[in-house]
Write a protein that holds these residues in place. Structure first.
Motif, PDB file in Angstrom:
ATOM      1  N   HIS A 281       0.606  -1.013   0.137  1.00 19.04           N
ATOM      2  CA  HIS A 281      -0.566  -0.105  -0.158  1.00 19.04           C
ATOM      3  C   HIS A 281       0.730   1.141   0.167  1.00 19.04           C
ATOM      4  O   HIS A 281       0.357   2.142  -0.769  1.00 19.04           O
TER       5      HIS A 281
ATOM      6  N   ARG B 228      -1.439   1.413  11.312  1.00 21.67           N
ATOM      7  CA  ARG B 228      -3.045   1.416  10.840  1.00 21.67           C
ATOM      8  C   ARG B 228      -3.070   1.232   9.514  1.00 21.67           C
ATOM      9  O   ARG B 228      -4.002   0.490   9.214  1.00 21.67           O
ATOM     10  N   SER B 229      -2.464   1.612   8.934  1.00 18.15           N
ATOM     11  CA  SER B 229      -2.278  -0.481   7.626  1.00 18.15           C
ATOM     12  C   SER B 229      -2.908  -1.157   7.519  1.00 18.15           C
ATOM     13  O   SER B 229      -3.727  -1.666   7.294  1.00 18.15           O
TER      14      SER B 229
ATOM     15  N   ARG C 108      -5.902  -2.354   9.629  1.00 16.11           N
ATOM     16  CA  ARG C 108      -7.163  -1.720   8.647  1.00 16.11           C
ATOM     17  C   ARG C 108      -7.295  -3.384   7.930  1.00 16.11           C
ATOM     18  O   ARG C 108      -8.325  -3.495   7.547  1.00 16.11           O
TER      19      ARG C 108
ATOM     20  N   ASP D 115      -8.201   0.777   3.565  1.00 15.22           N
ATOM     21  CA  ASP D 115      -7.690   1.527   3.874  1.00 15.22           C
ATOM     22  C   ASP D 115      -6.966   2.615   2.540  1.00 15.22           C
ATOM     23  O   ASP D 115      -7.321   2.438   1.861  1.00 15.22           O
TER      24      ASP D 115
END
Length: 426
Positions: free
Chosen positions: A52, A144-145, A148, A155
């Motif tokens: 990501h 946080r990615s 999630r 995300d």
């Protein structure tokens, strides 16, 4: 042969690479507490986060001319995540310290790793990052990615790519002679600050060859007293002033010289509307200096050091620290590395303070995992103590990393107690 180069290292990243090589590495750990985590599911979540974020699957490679580049490895994965059974919190802390002490090769992606410290039915995920890859805000964004993906939630795509991040670090060109003169005045001021000798922090119980250690404190905001509440709008300045006063009191109690004190602090260089959305190193290291007359008490230190801290932050956000790093590229990298290694100890700051502020959106792996997060960062290379400070859930959290050649556990706890006293009562 496919060229997987994503970008050249920014001047800031190259400066961090210098520190990494001189110090034998510069890493930090972010921890999140949660009920029992599934290692395989977590590995898949990490790999999703690696895909990501643009730099997360990159390593640092040098070219034939001595330049450094981020090189993407599309096959990079987090690998198996080990689960270490821990009898108590002290054992968990040893796991984190072992992670920080373990070298991380920068030429092999990813520059991220993870371990689970398991205490009964409670896990602590400790994610390690190279400081060349990311600063604390970038590390929290990456986690946080991961969280999630672990929870099966979407995300949002990062708002910027690494090219835009690097462009944001560059100082604006001067449009007139006055602007150019101001830039060089700022750079000369920075140079003058850098050559001012600092008083070292008095050691207590340290021994040669001892490894790194860590200790923590969590103090309710309500317990910090009137001084902290008066400065609630500028808690970072209050924390900086209290640390200078603590060093003065500590050195005096240990019959050590305490003339000029320097405290390093990271300044976030992201544009305000980005917050922490890019996983990259975008924090410059400033230095706040004081003399004995500035450190009579916290109120005096606030009055004298607050404006200096504001000015240092403004300089950093004007990108002059990064511009100075860019100017350093005129000297071959190998020569800069040898010069940094030869700098006398007195030219380095007394200690480091990393103020993360309020962590409003901590990574959450389950419904209650957001109730405990932690930051463990190695002190800035060659400094005896590094303090990470942040607020969450109406508490001020101190995560203190120290070098064993300066302190033993009793010594560093006495120093931290002194600091909490200064924060609370001035």
């Amino acid at each position: 042969m496919t060229d997987h180069r994503v970008a050249s290292l920014s001047p800031l990243e190259e400066a961090l690479l210098l520190w990494h090589e001189v110090n034998g590495g510069w890493r930090f750990e972010l921890g999140v507490s949660a009920p029992t985590l599934d290692p395989q599911r977590l590995e898949a979540a990490f790999d999703s986060a690696l895909a990501h974020h643009q730099l997360a699957r990159c390593a640092v490679h040098a070219d034939e001319r001595g330049g450094f580049h981020w090189v993407h490895d599309p096959d990079a994965t987090i690998g198996p995540i080990e689960v270490v059974e821990c009898a108590d919190d002290a054992a968990r802390q040893r796991v984190v310290l072992a992670q920080i002490a373990t070298p991380m090769a920068l030429d092999e992606a990813p520059l991220v790793r993870a371990v689970i410290a398991r205490c009964g039915d409670r896990d602590v995920l400790s994610a390690g990052f190279s400081h060349v890859l990311a600063d604390g805000l970038g590390g929290f964004r990456f986690l946080r990615s991961v969280a999630r993906a672990y929870r099966g939630e979407p995300d949002p795509a990062p708002v910027v790519d690494i090219a835009a991040a690097h462009a944001a670090l560059a100082s604006a060109p001067s449009s007139n002679w006055s602007g150019l003169a101001q830039k060089w005045t700022t750079r000369l001021d920075l140079a003058a600050t850098a050559v001012t000798a600092r008083s070292p922090l008095a050691s207590s119980g340290g021994r040669v060859g001892a490894g790194a250690g860590a200790t923590t404190r969590s103090v309710p905001m309500a317990a910090l007293g009137a001084a902290a509440h008066r400065h609630a709008g500028s808690f970072g300045a209050h924390a900086m002033a209290a640390l200078h006063v603590t060093i003065q009191r500590w050195n005096r109690a240990h019959n050590a010289v305490c003339d000029h004190v320097g405290v390093s602090q990271a300044v976030n260089l992201r544009p305000a509307d980005w917050h922490d959305d890019v996983v990259a190193s975008m924090a410059a290291i400033t230095s706040v200096l004081s003399r004995p007359v500035d450190r009579v008490d916290v109120e005096t230190a606030m009055a004298r050091l607050g404006p200096q801290l504001t000015a240092e932050v403004q300089r950093a956000r004007a990108r002059e620290f990064v511009a100075a790093s860019a100017a350093g590229r005129l000297v071959p990298y190998a020569l800069r590395r040898r010069a940094l290694a030869a700098v006398p100890r007195e030219q380095f700051d007394t200690c480091m303070l990393s103020n993360f502020g309020a962590v409003a959106d901590p990574p959450s792996f389950t419904d209650d995992s957001h109730h405990a997060i932690s930051v463990t960062t190695a002190a800035m290379p060659l400094l005896p103590v590094g303090i990470a400070i942040y607020t969450a859930f109406a508490q001020v959290h101190l995560m203190v990393m120290y070098r064993g050649e300066y302190f033993d556990e009793n010594g560093v706890n006495a120093f931290v107690d002194e600091y909490v006293e200064a924060l609370s009562r001035g």
